[in-house]
Design a protein around this motif. Sequence first.
Motif, short mmCIF file in Angstrom:
data_model
loop_
_atom_site.label_atom_id
_atom_site.label_comp_id
_atom_site.label_asym_id
_atom_site.label_seq_id
_atom_site.Cartn_x
_atom_site.Cartn_y
_atom_site.Cartn_z
N TRP A 56 18.17 27.05 -20.11
CA TRP A 56 17.75 28.11 -21.00
C TRP A 56 18.80 28.49 -22.03
CZ3 TRP A 56 13.25 27.18 -19.48
CH2 TRP A 56 12.92 27.09 -18.12
N ASN A 57 20.06 28.11 -21.81
CA ASN A 57 21.12 28.65 -22.66
C ASN A 57 22.40 27.85 -22.43
OD1 ASN A 57 22.92 30.31 -24.06
ND2 ASN A 57 22.00 32.19 -23.30
N ASP A 58 23.08 27.49 -23.49
CA ASP A 58 24.37 26.82 -23.37
C ASP A 58 25.54 27.81 -23.39
OD1 ASP A 58 23.76 24.17 -22.99
OD2 ASP A 58 24.16 23.54 -25.05
N ASN A 59 25.26 29.08 -23.59
CA ASN A 59 26.32 30.09 -23.69
C ASN A 59 26.45 30.94 -22.43
OD1 ASN A 59 26.93 29.30 -26.34
ND2 ASN A 59 25.34 30.63 -27.17
N ASN A 60 25.93 30.44 -21.33
CA ASN A 60 25.98 31.14 -20.05
C ASN A 60 26.02 30.08 -18.95
OD1 ASN A 60 24.93 32.36 -17.54
ND2 ASN A 60 24.60 34.18 -18.80
N ASN A 259 27.60 45.88 -21.56
CA ASN A 259 26.47 46.22 -22.43
C ASN A 259 26.83 45.93 -23.89
OD1 ASN A 259 24.66 47.26 -20.41
ND2 ASN A 259 25.98 49.07 -20.29
N THR A 260 27.04 44.69 -24.19
CA THR A 260 27.51 44.31 -25.51
C THR A 260 26.66 43.16 -26.03
OG1 THR A 260 29.14 42.91 -24.38
CG2 THR A 260 29.90 45.05 -25.20
N PRO A 261 26.58 43.02 -27.37
CA PRO A 261 25.71 41.97 -27.94
C PRO A 261 26.36 40.60 -27.87
CG PRO A 261 26.79 43.20 -29.69
CD PRO A 261 27.15 43.90 -28.41
N HIS A 262 25.51 39.58 -28.05
CA HIS A 262 26.05 38.23 -28.23
C HIS A 262 27.04 38.25 -29.38
CE1 HIS A 262 23.40 36.28 -25.41
NE2 HIS A 262 22.31 36.68 -26.04
N LEU A 263 27.99 37.34 -29.33
CA LEU A 263 29.00 37.30 -30.39
C LEU A 263 28.40 36.97 -31.74
CD1 LEU A 263 31.99 35.55 -28.57
CD2 LEU A 263 31.53 37.99 -28.89
N ASN A 264 27.27 36.28 -31.76
CA ASN A 264 26.61 35.95 -33.02
C ASN A 264 25.38 36.80 -33.27
OD1 ASN A 264 25.00 34.93 -31.04
ND2 ASN A 264 24.77 32.88 -31.90
N GLY A 269 20.62 42.97 -31.31
CA GLY A 269 20.83 41.98 -30.26
C GLY A 269 19.52 41.66 -29.59
N ASP A 270 19.58 41.14 -28.37
CA ASP A 270 18.35 40.79 -27.68
C ASP A 270 18.60 40.73 -26.18
OD1 ASP A 270 18.25 37.16 -27.85
OD2 ASP A 270 19.93 38.53 -27.69
N MET A 271 17.51 40.57 -25.43
CA MET A 271 17.54 40.41 -23.99
C MET A 271 18.45 41.47 -23.35
SD MET A 271 15.42 37.97 -23.25
CE MET A 271 15.88 37.18 -21.72
N MET A 272 19.39 41.03 -22.52
CA MET A 272 20.26 41.96 -21.82
C MET A 272 21.50 42.31 -22.63
SD MET A 272 19.64 40.23 -18.09
CE MET A 272 21.33 40.26 -17.65
N ASN A 273 21.49 42.04 -23.96
CA ASN A 273 22.66 42.25 -24.79
C ASN A 273 22.33 43.12 -26.00
OD1 ASN A 273 24.19 40.24 -23.23
ND2 ASN A 273 22.69 38.84 -24.10
N PRO A 274 22.01 44.36 -25.79
CA PRO A 274 21.67 45.23 -26.92
C PRO A 274 22.91 45.74 -27.63
CG PRO A 274 21.64 46.48 -24.90
CD PRO A 274 21.97 45.07 -24.51
N LEU A 313 29.44 33.52 -22.69
CA LEU A 313 30.37 33.32 -23.80
C LEU A 313 30.89 34.64 -24.35
CD1 LEU A 313 31.69 31.69 -26.13
CD2 LEU A 313 29.48 31.77 -27.30
N LYS A 314 30.02 35.62 -24.49
CA LYS A 314 30.42 36.87 -25.12
C LYS A 314 31.53 37.59 -24.37
CE LYS A 314 26.94 39.99 -23.10
NZ LYS A 314 27.74 41.21 -22.93
N GLU A 315 31.62 37.37 -23.06
CA GLU A 315 32.63 38.10 -22.29
C GLU A 315 34.03 37.54 -22.49
OE1 GLU A 315 31.77 40.82 -21.42
OE2 GLU A 315 29.63 40.73 -20.94
N THR A 316 34.17 36.40 -23.18
CA THR A 316 35.51 35.95 -23.53
C THR A 316 36.19 36.94 -24.47
OG1 THR A 316 34.64 34.62 -25.38
CG2 THR A 316 34.92 33.51 -23.26
N LYS A 317 35.37 37.69 -25.21
CA LYS A 317 35.90 38.74 -26.09
C LYS A 317 35.95 40.08 -25.37
CE LYS A 317 34.79 41.40 -30.26
NZ LYS A 317 33.87 41.52 -31.43
N TYR A 318 34.81 40.50 -24.83
CA TYR A 318 34.72 41.88 -24.32
C TYR A 318 35.47 42.08 -23.00
CZ TYR A 318 31.08 42.03 -27.87
OH TYR A 318 30.39 41.94 -29.06
N ALA A 319 35.55 41.07 -22.16
CA ALA A 319 36.31 41.23 -20.92
C ALA A 319 37.79 41.43 -21.22
CB ALA A 319 36.11 40.02 -20.01
N LYS A 320 38.25 40.83 -22.31
CA LYS A 320 39.65 41.02 -22.68
C LYS A 320 39.89 42.41 -23.26
CE LYS A 320 43.54 39.24 -25.34
NZ LYS A 320 43.95 40.58 -25.81
#
Length: 451
Positions: A56-60, A259-264, A269-274, A313-320
């Motif tokens: 379903w997704n290459d970013n997860n 609770n953060t959006p996809h990096l792109n 946002g969408d789905m679980m990333n508003p 993928l998005k948590e490479t930014k927000y987790a930091k």
Amino acid sequence: MSLQPEPKNAMPTSRRDFLKLSTLAATTFQVPQREQLSVPGIPLAKAPTILLRSSWNDNNIGDIGHTPGTLRLLERYIPEAQIILWHAQPRPVTEALIVKNFPKVKIVHGAFFNQDEGLQGALKTAFEQADVYIHNSGMSMNYGLFNYEWTGVMSNLAPFYYCLENNIPFGLYGQSFDKFAPPALSLFRDVLSRASFIYCRDTESVKFLKENQFKTPIIEFGPDGCFGIDVRDEARGLAYLREAGLEEGKFLVVVVRTNTPHLNATGKGDMMNPAPSPEQQQQDALRLGKVKDLIHQWVTTTGMKVLIAPEALKETKYAKTMLYDQLDDSIKAKVVCRETFWSADEAMSVYARAHTMFGMEPHSLIMGLALGVPVVHARPLKHGRKGWMFRDIGVPEWLFEIDQAPASDITGAVLTIYKDYKTAKAKAQKAMDVVRNRQKETMSVVKKLAK
């Protein structure tokens, strides 16, 4: 086209008719199996063909992991089968992993419908060849949970109606079901009641379907396909461990979801990333406060390091920025935050060397448990019924609701694993025994349908 069930006294006119009627009559695993007779001069029937929709997704890495996990089960339990993997959209990361580890699997692309265009090309050929069609693990069979996009519903259900019209047995493997907003319930119930099987990855979804009067002959617990994963990229994984200064068996993996959006993402946002509201930002602060407590207590109690690892993928930014950067300097010295994304096979090679894993997301933990690593899951209830998976395989003491459980309870569960590691490892093995027993039983049903 006619979508009415065949009369009860109708005689099957083809092998697919026979299998469909046999499965609809089943209440357990007793699906009749056809014998193959060798007749001189007449070759045996061709190998069965299984068509799997997945990836379903290459970013997860969880969305990547479903695919090699279920493929491994199909290859292990139905080695004679030809397997076709359908990607509605190209998934280059997942496809590279599949080509490397499953060279016999054929990958096809294409949408099931596109405006005036119907089924065509390689995808049409794949359905014509299929002896059974499987929709792989996820939570795509919902409406109104994340959005109300009706085209998404139709894109998932249309292949099932095609299977009904063409007498192709079909089923759903490792699904979670959470919501059927009006008018979706009638549509889902109509088509899914005529599936050969629905394996739910949590028992709460089983209850939900039965309460809503789904009549599928097999509605049972069947673990998420990701539990079957065994692929590794040892070269990359070991290189990363050396680079990060992490020693085998001497680090805790921490996986967060914010609770953060996809990096792109743009707009909402969408789905679980508003785009997070002030309430969601406060929620993140409280959740990550509990994770910071866990990291602090782990470092000071065990002296071991921590790896903050990305499942998305998005948590490479927000987790930091939201976790690692907020740690005290004395603790931060023992913490590694991975800032680059990875595929599931590299993650598996790293997770295999972890002491213990903690996560707000389930699929890194599934990978860890499949490797024999003890895990603690503190999930948000908003993520749906899939959050009950670890209870359902026998480790409820490793499952928490992060918005309700005190930090001391979550941290205590992780440190209990550390203090009695032998017992924790035995629990992990016992949980995987439950999973493997169910994998074997569910695959026996697929095998009989495919023949």
